[in-house]
Design a protein around this motif. Structure first.
Motif, PDB file in Angstrom:
ATOM      1  N   ALA A 206       0.831  -1.211   0.000  1.00 16.88           N
ATOM      2  CA  ALA A 206       0.000   0.000   0.000  1.00 16.88           C
ATOM      3  C   ALA A 206       0.857   1.249   0.000  1.00 16.88           C
ATOM      4  N   GLY A 207       1.962   1.214  -0.752  1.00 17.55           N
ATOM      5  CA  GLY A 207       2.746   2.418  -0.984  1.00 17.55           C
ATOM      6  C   GLY A 207       2.103   3.261  -2.073  1.00 17.55           C
ATOM      7  N   PRO A 208       2.769   4.333  -2.499  1.00 17.43           N
ATOM      8  CA  PRO A 208       2.174   5.216  -3.504  1.00 17.43           C
ATOM      9  C   PRO A 208       1.786   4.510  -4.798  1.00 17.43           C
ATOM     10  N   ALA A 209       2.657   3.635  -5.318  1.00 23.71           N
ATOM     11  CA  ALA A 209       2.344   2.975  -6.582  1.00 23.71           C
ATOM     12  C   ALA A 209       1.171   2.020  -6.425  1.00 23.71           C
ATOM     13  N   GLY A 210       1.171   1.210  -5.360  1.00 22.46           N
ATOM     14  CA  GLY A 210       0.095   0.258  -5.158  1.00 22.46           C
ATOM     15  C   GLY A 210      -1.260   0.912  -5.002  1.00 22.46           C
ATOM     16  N   LEU A 211      -1.337   1.963  -4.173  1.00 19.21           N
ATOM     17  CA  LEU A 211      -2.620   2.638  -3.963  1.00 19.21           C
ATOM     18  C   LEU A 211      -3.054   3.414  -5.204  1.00 19.21           C
ATOM     19  N   ALA A 212      -2.099   4.022  -5.916  1.00 19.32           N
ATOM     20  CA  ALA A 212      -2.464   4.738  -7.138  1.00 19.32           C
ATOM     21  C   ALA A 212      -3.045   3.778  -8.173  1.00 19.32           C
ATOM     22  N   LEU A 213      -2.493   2.574  -8.270  1.00 19.44           N
ATOM     23  CA  LEU A 213      -3.049   1.587  -9.198  1.00 19.44           C
ATOM     24  C   LEU A 213      -4.462   1.194  -8.785  1.00 19.44           C
ATOM     25  N   ALA A 214      -4.670   0.931  -7.501  1.00 22.29           N
ATOM     26  CA  ALA A 214      -6.011   0.565  -7.028  1.00 22.29           C
ATOM     27  C   ALA A 214      -7.017   1.658  -7.365  1.00 22.29           C
ATOM     28  N   LEU A 215      -6.666   2.906  -7.140  1.00 28.85           N
ATOM     29  CA  LEU A 215      -7.571   4.022  -7.432  1.00 28.85           C
ATOM     30  C   LEU A 215      -7.819   4.164  -8.926  1.00 28.85           C
ATOM     31  N   ALA A 216      -6.779   3.969  -9.737  1.00 28.15           N
ATOM     32  CA  ALA A 216      -6.948   4.072 -11.186  1.00 28.15           C
ATOM     33  C   ALA A 216      -7.891   2.999 -11.697  1.00 28.15           C
ATOM     34  N   LEU A 217      -7.771   1.785 -11.187  1.00 31.78           N
ATOM     35  CA  LEU A 217      -8.639   0.694 -11.635  1.00 31.78           C
ATOM     36  C   LEU A 217     -10.090   0.924 -11.204  1.00 31.78           C
TER      37      LEU A 217
ATOM     38  N   VAL B 267     -16.011  -0.408 -16.516  1.00 26.65           N
ATOM     39  CA  VAL B 267     -15.660  -1.688 -15.900  1.00 26.65           C
ATOM     40  C   VAL B 267     -15.907  -1.585 -14.403  1.00 26.65           C
ATOM     41  N   ASP B 268     -16.173  -2.721 -13.782  1.00 24.23           N
ATOM     42  CA  ASP B 268     -16.384  -2.757 -12.333  1.00 24.23           C
ATOM     43  C   ASP B 268     -15.461  -3.819 -11.761  1.00 24.23           C
ATOM     44  N   LEU B 269     -14.244  -3.415 -11.482  1.00 25.52           N
ATOM     45  CA  LEU B 269     -13.217  -4.352 -11.046  1.00 25.52           C
ATOM     46  C   LEU B 269     -13.223  -4.510  -9.530  1.00 25.52           C
ATOM     47  N   ASP B 270     -13.113  -5.732  -9.064  1.00 21.03           N
ATOM     48  CA  ASP B 270     -12.970  -6.009  -7.639  1.00 21.03           C
ATOM     49  C   ASP B 270     -11.481  -5.973  -7.307  1.00 21.03           C
ATOM     50  N   VAL B 271     -11.082  -4.987  -6.514  1.00 20.03           N
ATOM     51  CA  VAL B 271      -9.669  -4.761  -6.194  1.00 20.03           C
ATOM     52  C   VAL B 271      -9.480  -4.821  -4.686  1.00 20.03           C
ATOM     53  N   THR B 272      -8.483  -5.556  -4.235  1.00 17.13           N
ATOM     54  CA  THR B 272      -8.142  -5.575  -2.821  1.00 17.13           C
ATOM     55  C   THR B 272      -6.655  -5.267  -2.668  1.00 17.13           C
ATOM     56  N   VAL B 273      -6.296  -4.678  -1.535  1.00 15.59           N
ATOM     57  CA  VAL B 273      -4.909  -4.305  -1.252  1.00 15.59           C
ATOM     58  C   VAL B 273      -4.482  -4.988   0.045  1.00 15.59           C
ATOM     59  N   ILE B 274      -3.311  -5.585   0.024  1.00 17.43           N
ATOM     60  CA  ILE B 274      -2.763  -6.249   1.203  1.00 17.43           C
ATOM     61  C   ILE B 274      -1.522  -5.488   1.630  1.00 17.43           C
ATOM     62  N   GLU B 275      -1.501  -5.062   2.890  1.00 18.45           N
ATOM     63  CA  GLU B 275      -0.390  -4.267   3.413  1.00 18.45           C
ATOM     64  C   GLU B 275       0.077  -4.863   4.731  1.00 18.45           C
TER      65      GLU B 275
ATOM     66  N   LYS C 111      -0.846  10.270   2.900  1.00 17.46           N
ATOM     67  CA  LYS C 111      -2.133  10.572   3.526  1.00 17.46           C
ATOM     68  C   LYS C 111      -3.231  10.743   2.485  1.00 17.46           C
ATOM     69  N   ALA C 112      -2.941  11.445   1.406  1.00 21.35           N
ATOM     70  CA  ALA C 112      -3.948  11.678   0.368  1.00 21.35           C
ATOM     71  C   ALA C 112      -4.363  10.368  -0.290  1.00 21.35           C
ATOM     72  N   LEU C 113      -3.417   9.491  -0.559  1.00 23.46           N
ATOM     73  CA  LEU C 113      -3.749   8.219  -1.206  1.00 23.46           C
ATOM     74  C   LEU C 113      -4.578   7.331  -0.282  1.00 23.46           C
ATOM     75  N   HIS C 114      -4.216   7.266   0.993  1.00 29.39           N
ATOM     76  CA  HIS C 114      -4.994   6.457   1.932  1.00 29.39           C
ATOM     77  C   HIS C 114      -6.401   7.021   2.099  1.00 29.39           C
ATOM     78  N   SER C 115      -6.532   8.336   2.172  1.00 28.54           N
ATOM     79  CA  SER C 115      -7.860   8.944   2.303  1.00 28.54           C
ATOM     80  C   SER C 115      -8.711   8.651   1.079  1.00 28.54           C
ATOM     81  N   ALA C 116      -8.119   8.739  -0.104  1.00 30.56           N
ATOM     82  CA  ALA C 116      -8.859   8.459  -1.330  1.00 30.56           C
ATOM     83  C   ALA C 116      -9.270   6.996  -1.403  1.00 30.56           C
ATOM     84  N   ALA C 117      -8.400   6.096  -0.944  1.00 34.38           N
ATOM     85  CA  ALA C 117      -8.737   4.675  -0.951  1.00 34.38           C
ATOM     86  C   ALA C 117      -9.922   4.393  -0.035  1.00 34.38           C
ATOM     87  N   LYS C 118      -9.917   5.023   1.147  1.00 32.40           N
ATOM     88  CA  LYS C 118     -11.046   4.844   2.062  1.00 32.40           C
ATOM     89  C   LYS C 118     -12.334   5.389   1.465  1.00 32.40           C
ATOM     90  N   ALA C 119     -12.251   6.553   0.827  1.00 30.24           N
ATOM     91  CA  ALA C 119     -13.437   7.160   0.225  1.00 30.24           C
ATOM     92  C   ALA C 119     -13.980   6.325  -0.923  1.00 30.24           C
TER      93      ALA C 119
END
Length: 418
Positions: free
Chosen positions: A24-35, A41-49, A130-138
Motif C-alpha cells: 500500500a505504498g504510492p504505486a500500489g494505492l495509485a493503481l487501485a484508485l486508477a482501476l 468496468v467494475d473491477l474487484d480490487v483488494t490491497v494487502i499491506e 495521507k492523500a492516497l490512503h484517504s482516497a482509498a477509504k473514500a
C-alpha cells in the motif's frame, strides 16, 4: 466486476478478486484508485499491506514530473497535495570540489519562455501517503493491514496468496508493489540484476534564511550529488548522497554539527539553515527485475526497479508503471479476456521495460561519471554540461524526457482517461 466464489478442498467458500495488490505504498494505492475509477468496468480490487495504516514521519520529498503528476490528478489525489508541494521552476547544476567556496553554475534547466510547466513539483512523502490512503477509504478499497504474504501459487484460473494470518486471498491477477526487496517477486521466481553503490541517501527538510525563488540546486560533489528541492515558503527538501560509512557518521551528529556539514555542501545561496523535519537514510543501489510480469503476476514500482535518486525519477517511473498497467488491465477486461494471462501482461512489460532500462543506465552512468574527484575528468564533465547549456534542442529534449512524456506514454500520463 463482482468477486466470484469457489470452493476450496475443505469445502469453504473463497472469493476470487479481479486484482490483488500487495503493498500500500504510492504505486500500489495509485493503481487501485486508477482501476476503480476506470469507466465501463467494475473491477474487484483488494490491497494487502503488512503495516498498520498510513506511514508517518517519512522525511522524503518526491520530485514529480508533469506526466506522473497527471496520473495523481487522474486518481483524485493531486488537489489534496498540490498546496503542500513546492514548485521547481529552475534547476541550477554545479560540479565542484567540496572545498571550493564558489560554485559556478554549469547548467541551468527550466525557465524557458515556450513552456508553461515547471520542471517538477516537490511533494512531501507524508502528504502523498495521507492523500492516497484517504482516497482509498473514500472509494471503499479494502486494505488488509497487519499481515504478510507467505506463499504464492499461480496455477489454475487464479493465483492464491497465503498470509501469515492464515487467510488465503485469490485473484485473477496479483500485483507485487511490495518494495525493492519484494518477497512476492522472490516467491514468483523472478530474478533481478542489482548492485550496491556503497552510498546512502540522506533525506530531511530544512528551513533557510533566503527565499529559493523556485530554484532547485544540485551540486555534484565527490561523495555524491547534493540536492535542495524547493518547498512552500523558505523551506527545501534535501536529498544528499554520501559514501555509506560517512553518511552513518553524519546521521549520528547532533543537529548543530549536522547543519554545519549541510551548509558546507549547500553553499551560500540560501543563507543559514534550520532543521524542519526528521532525518532519514536509505541505501542506494540499482535493481532491475529480469521480467516485469509472469503468469498471474505483474511487478510495479520499486518491486520492478530501483534507480539512483540523482535525477529524482524513482516515483516518476513507478507512476508511469501505474498508468501502463492500469491501461493494460482495463483494456483486457473490456475485451472479455483474462487480466492475469501472461499473453496480456506481456504488453505491460514491453511498454515499460525500455523506459526503465534507459533511465537506470542514465542515472548509473551519471553517478559513476561525477563521483571521481579528479581534475581532468571534471574538466571534461564541465565541457559537456557547457555544451548542453548552449544547445537549445538538446536542453529541450532533456526536459521532455524528465517530464515523462516521451515515447508512447499511457493515457493517464497524457491526461486522457482510461
Amino acid at each position: 466486476m463482482e468477486s466470484t466464489a469457489s470452493n476450496t478442498a475443505q469445502g469453504a467458500a473463497t472469493y476470487v478478486h479481479d486484482v490483488a495488490i500487495v503493498g500500500a505504498g504510492p504505486a500500489g494505492l495509485a493503481l487501485a484508485l486508477a482501476l476503480k475509477a476506470a469507466p465501463g468496468v467494475d473491477l474487484d480490487v483488494t490491497v494487502i499491506e503488512r503495516g498498520q495504516g498510513e506511514p508517518s514521519d517519512d522525511p522524503r520529498g518526491w520530485a514529480i514530473a508533469e506526466g506522473p503528476r497527471r496520473v495523481l490528478e487522474a486518481v483524485g489525489v493531486w488537489a489534496d497535495v498540490a498546496g503542500q508541494s513546492g514548485v521547481a521552476e529552475k534547476m541550477v547544476i554545479s560540479d565542484t570540489p567540496l572545498r571550493d567556496a564558489v560554485r559556478p553554475s554549469l547548467l541551468n534547466l527550466g525557465g524557458e519562455e515556450d513552456s508553461d510547466e515547471p520542471l517538477a513539483w516537490i511533494v512531501p512523502a507524508g502528504a502523498l501517503h495521507k492523500a492516497l490512503h484517504s482516497a482509498a477509504k473514500a472509494t471503499a478499497i479494502a486494505i488488509g493491514g497487519g499481515t504478510t504474504v507467505t506463499g504464492f501459487d499461480a496455477t489454475g484460473a487464479s493465483a492464491t496468496l497465503d498470509t501469515a494470518s492464515g487467510e488465503q486471498v485469490r485473484a485473477r491477477l496479483v500485483v507485487a508493489a511490495d518494495g525493492v526487496g519484494s518477497p512476492l517477486r522472490h516467491m514468483a521466481g523472478i530474478k533481478c540484476v542489482e548492485w550496491d553503490y556503497g552510498q546512502t541517501g540522506i533525506v530531511t527538510t530544512v528551513a533557510h534564511e533566503f527565499p529559493h525563488e523556485g530554484r532547485a540546486f544540485q551540486h555534484f560533489l565527490p561523495g555524491g550529488p547534493f540536492a535542495l528541492l524547493p518547498l512552500p515558503g523558505n523551506r527545501s527538501s534535501v536529498v544528499w548522497s554520501e559514501e555509506t560509512p560517512r553518511a552513518r557518521r553524519l546521521l549520528d551528529l547532533d543537529d548543530f554539527s549536522f547543519l554545519g556539514e549541510l551548509g558546507l555542501r549547500a553553499g551560500p545561496e540560501l543563507g543559514e539553515f534550520e532543521l524542519d523535519g526528521p532525518r532519514g537514510g536509505f541505501p542506494l543501489g540499482l535493481m532491475l527485475a529480469r521480467s516485469f510480469a509472469a503468469q498471474r503476476i505483474a511487478l510495479l514500482g520499486d518491486a520492478a526497479h530501483k534507480v539512483h535518486p540523482l535525477a529524482g525519477q524513482g516515483l516518476n517511473l513507478g507512476l508511469k508503471d501505474v498508468a501502463a498497467l492500469a491501461e493494460t488491465i482495463v483494456d483486457t477486461v473490456r475485451l472479455g479476456m483474462d487480466p492475469g494471462s501472461l499473453t496480456q501482461l506481456t504488453r505491460y512489460e514491453r511498454w515499460r521495460r525500455f523506459d526503465v532500462f534507459q533511465m537506470a543506465m542514465a542515472t548509473d552512468g551519471l553517478n559513476r561519471l561525477f563521483r571521481p574527484d579528479f581534475g581532468p575528468l571534471r574538466a571534461i564533465r564541465d565541457i559537456g554540461m557547457g555544451l548542453v547549456e548552449r544547445t537549445g534542442p538538446l536542453k529541450r529534449g532533456l526536459l521532455r524526457e524528465a517530464a515523462g512524456i516521451t515515447g508512447t506514454p499511457p493515457k493517464l500520463v497524457t491526461g486522457l482517461p482510461l
